[in-house]
Design a protein around this motif. Structure first.
Motif, PDB file in Angstrom:
ATOM      1  N   UNK A   1      28.006   8.801  21.111  1.00 29.18           N
ATOM      2  CA  UNK A   1      27.991   9.499  22.411  1.00 29.18           C
ATOM      3  C   UNK A   1      28.775   8.725  23.459  1.00 29.18           C
ATOM      4  N   UNK A   2      28.607   7.396  23.440  1.00 32.94           N
ATOM      5  CA  UNK A   2      29.339   6.563  24.400  1.00 32.94           C
ATOM      6  C   UNK A   2      30.846   6.631  24.170  1.00 32.94           C
ATOM      7  N   UNK A   3      31.236   6.893  22.917  1.00 34.06           N
ATOM      8  CA  UNK A   3      32.659   7.008  22.586  1.00 34.06           C
ATOM      9  C   UNK A   3      33.191   8.420  22.784  1.00 34.06           C
ATOM     10  N   UNK A   4      32.326   9.318  23.262  1.00 36.35           N
ATOM     11  CA  UNK A   4      32.746  10.694  23.484  1.00 36.35           C
ATOM     12  C   UNK A   4      32.722  11.552  22.242  1.00 36.35           C
ATOM     13  N   UNK A   5      31.978  11.124  21.219  1.00 33.40           N
ATOM     14  CA  UNK A   5      31.874  11.863  19.963  1.00 33.40           C
ATOM     15  C   UNK A   5      30.507  12.527  19.868  1.00 33.40           C
ATOM     16  N   UNK A   6      30.370  13.570  19.045  1.00 28.66           N
ATOM     17  CA  UNK A   6      29.050  14.171  18.836  1.00 28.66           C
ATOM     18  C   UNK A   6      28.049  13.124  18.333  1.00 28.66           C
ATOM     19  N   UNK A   7      26.821  13.222  18.800  1.00 24.76           N
ATOM     20  CA  UNK A   7      25.808  12.221  18.473  1.00 24.76           C
ATOM     21  C   UNK A   7      25.591  12.072  16.971  1.00 24.76           C
TER      22      UNK A   7
ATOM     23  N   UNK B   1      28.101   8.185  10.533  1.00 22.92           N
ATOM     24  CA  UNK B   1      29.355   8.168   9.780  1.00 22.92           C
ATOM     25  C   UNK B   1      30.301   7.081  10.296  1.00 22.92           C
ATOM     26  N   UNK B   2      30.141   6.664  11.560  1.00 20.12           N
ATOM     27  CA  UNK B   2      30.857   5.475  12.028  1.00 20.12           C
ATOM     28  C   UNK B   2      30.420   4.262  11.220  1.00 20.12           C
ATOM     29  N   UNK B   3      29.106   4.176  10.998  1.00 18.39           N
ATOM     30  CA  UNK B   3      28.555   3.081  10.204  1.00 18.39           C
ATOM     31  C   UNK B   3      29.044   3.155   8.760  1.00 18.39           C
ATOM     32  N   UNK B   4      29.016   4.354   8.167  1.00 19.01           N
ATOM     33  CA  UNK B   4      29.394   4.479   6.758  1.00 19.01           C
ATOM     34  C   UNK B   4      30.858   4.147   6.535  1.00 19.01           C
ATOM     35  N   UNK B   5      31.728   4.555   7.454  1.00 19.73           N
ATOM     36  CA  UNK B   5      33.146   4.245   7.309  1.00 19.73           C
ATOM     37  C   UNK B   5      33.396   2.750   7.276  1.00 19.73           C
ATOM     38  N   UNK B   6      32.768   2.037   8.221  1.00 17.29           N
ATOM     39  CA  UNK B   6      32.929   0.582   8.266  1.00 17.29           C
ATOM     40  C   UNK B   6      32.310  -0.084   7.037  1.00 17.29           C
ATOM     41  N   UNK B   7      31.129   0.399   6.615  1.00 18.08           N
ATOM     42  CA  UNK B   7      30.433  -0.211   5.486  1.00 18.08           C
ATOM     43  C   UNK B   7      31.198  -0.026   4.183  1.00 18.08           C
ATOM     44  N   UNK B   8      31.703   1.191   3.947  1.00 22.01           N
ATOM     45  CA  UNK B   8      32.468   1.433   2.719  1.00 22.01           C
ATOM     46  C   UNK B   8      33.765   0.616   2.694  1.00 22.01           C
TER      47      UNK B   8
ATOM     48  N   UNK C   1      37.543   6.775   3.966  1.00 23.41           N
ATOM     49  CA  UNK C   1      38.454   7.807   4.487  1.00 23.41           C
ATOM     50  C   UNK C   1      37.689   9.110   4.734  1.00 23.41           C
ATOM     51  N   UNK C   2      36.792   9.451   3.831  1.00 32.86           N
ATOM     52  CA  UNK C   2      35.983  10.650   4.013  1.00 32.86           C
ATOM     53  C   UNK C   2      35.108  10.566   5.250  1.00 32.86           C
ATOM     54  N   UNK C   3      34.543   9.398   5.514  1.00 38.41           N
ATOM     55  CA  UNK C   3      33.719   9.211   6.716  1.00 38.41           C
ATOM     56  C   UNK C   3      34.533   9.461   7.980  1.00 38.41           C
ATOM     57  N   UNK C   4      35.747   8.928   7.998  1.00 41.62           N
ATOM     58  CA  UNK C   4      36.624   9.153   9.151  1.00 41.62           C
ATOM     59  C   UNK C   4      36.932  10.642   9.317  1.00 41.62           C
ATOM     60  N   UNK C   5      37.094  11.339   8.202  1.00 40.39           N
ATOM     61  CA  UNK C   5      37.359  12.768   8.263  1.00 40.39           C
ATOM     62  C   UNK C   5      36.196  13.554   8.831  1.00 40.39           C
ATOM     63  N   UNK C   6      34.955  13.165   8.470  1.00 38.44           N
ATOM     64  CA  UNK C   6      33.770  13.841   9.008  1.00 38.44           C
ATOM     65  C   UNK C   6      33.708  13.676  10.522  1.00 38.44           C
ATOM     66  N   UNK C   7      33.975  12.472  10.998  1.00 33.38           N
ATOM     67  CA  UNK C   7      33.949  12.213  12.440  1.00 33.38           C
ATOM     68  C   UNK C   7      34.994  13.070  13.145  1.00 33.38           C
TER      69      UNK C   7
END
Length: 419
Positions: free
Chosen positions: A176-182, A187-194, A99-105
């Protein structure tokens, strides 16, 4: 002693050894996933804050925030584990990290520093849970092999921890491809991994190691689990508990302080994200990969000697980081490898000392409180590192950290003398 009795009883109950092997396999799987998750904040957290705030002096704040968050999470995970077992405690901790990873994104996408700080605090739950998992590996272990059981859990973090930083560039491209800051890519990886680590534990950590250890202890004859001690034994136990905590607190403080500012230092020296990711990957590998050897050394030669070696190794790391030319990725990588190795020596020996000392009835709760102190030390190191580099320099920070680690020597010497 309770721990020795429990260890002998564990060996005597059919199926317990198989249960321990299964538990270690599940913990290894979850640690591989969570290792990738915790590496994200280490790799780009400081750079993300520097980019959003435009200030190097606050670049250590992310590390301080997620280590402070890990302090609160350590209490929560410890209390949940004490009341309901390791499985729900660890699963809830990893889910909170996701949840924290999603919040950072979200915060980075909205360019909202306040939300970033809150999210990083929540993200720290993943770090706390990753460390708490080592205790689960020791619950059913024979005391003579306890350090090796702890090291088995720790070494599994290496695979994810080394892969995570090296995925900073490709996950950045994905963001970047998803329109998010590089810089949100890791944190995309960390959210899925956690989230996956939480799922693995919730479904597969059966039997629960702490609950099974209690069942075994309850089945023993009353004289085998007698926890009464003489005043001298009680004082020795308290000294040992304090020593184990001090070893882990100091190693965490020094490691986090130097590690946090290394990517910023490298960025200032003109190195790219790939280079700093490689150095951090080597560092995280050195934090966890030597664990089997460290566990063997602790069980073979004793907790005290390896704890002392931790202080010497961290001093070497600080001196090398302070004197390495800024353009030398190889020397910085070697310094960070020594930093990780010194931390590993301290964590494995300190964990073994603490687990040897704490009775089963209060084990998870006390371990959680010890990890709170470790997290606070990490938060202090992360916060002050940025301020110190802004006021002085990275070499001054590294040298100060190395000298501070030498405080371990008199601490372990005093305990050894009393014995």
């Amino acid at each position: 002693m309770t721990n020795t009795a429990t260890g002998s009883a564990t060996a005597a109950i059919p199926g317990t050894a198989q249960a321990q092997h299964r538990i270690l396999r599940v913990l290894v799987a979850s640690q591989i996933l969570s290792g990738a998750g915790l590496a994200a904040g280490v790799t780009v957290g400081a750079l993300l804050a520097q980019q959003m705030l435009g200030s190097t002096s606050l670049a250590g704040l992310p590390s301080a925030l997620f280590t402070a968050g890990s302090a609160l999470a350590a209490v929560a995970v410890g209390r949940i584990s004490q009341a309901r077992g390791r499985r729900p405690g660890l699963a809830v901790g990893y889910l909170t990290g996701a949840i924290g990873s999603a919040g950072v994104i979200t915060a980075a996408a909205l360019n909202n520093p306040a939300l970033l700080f809150i999210a990083l605090f929540i993200y720290g739950a993943g770090t706390a849970t990753n460390l708490q998992a080592r205790y689960a590996g020791a619950d059913l272990a024979d005391p003579a092999r306890r350090a090796r059981a702890v090291s088995t859990v720790l070494v599994a973090t290496t695979l994810g921890g080394v892969a995570g930083p090296n995925l900073a560039a490709p996950t950045g491209d994905l963001a970047h491809a998803l329109g998010l800051p590089t810089l949100t890519g890791p944190f995309l990886l960390s959210g899925a991994a956690y989230a996956l680590a939480a799922l693995v534990l919730a479904l597969r950590l059966r039997p629960d190691p702490l609950l099974l250890a209690r069942t075994i202890a309850a089945a023993e004859p009353a004289h085998a689990t007698d926890d009464t001690h003489s005043p001298d034994q009680t004082r020795d136990s308290r000294r040992s508990l304090v020593l184990g905590a001090v070893v882990m607190i100091l190693t965490q403080l020094v490691m986090v302080a130097i590690m946090t500012m290394t990517p910023v230092h490298m960025h200032d020296m003109g190195h790219g994200t790939a280079a700093s990711g490689l150095v951090i990957a080597i560092h995280i590998g050195a934090m966890y990969l030597p664990s089997p050897l460290t566990g063997w050394l602790v069980d073979r030669y004793g907790r005290i000697k390896v704890a002392a070696a931790s202080g010497v190794t961290l001093l070497a790391a600080g001196v090398l980081a302070a004197t390495a030319p800024g353009d030398s990725v190889a020397l910085l990588a070697l310094a960070l490898a020594l930093l990780g190795l010194g931390w590993n020596f301290g964590l494995v020996s300190g964990t073994a000392i603490t687990t040897d000392t704490v009775p089963l009835a209060t084990r998870a709760k006390t371990q959680g409180l010890v990890d709170v102190a470790i997290a606070i030390a990490g938060a202090t190191g992360g916060l002050t590192s940025g301020l110190m580099v802004a006021a002085t320099s990275y070499p001054a920070l590294a040298l100060t950290g190395g000298l501070l680690a030498l405080a371990l020597i008199p601490a372990v010497a005093a305990t050894a003398y009393r014995r």
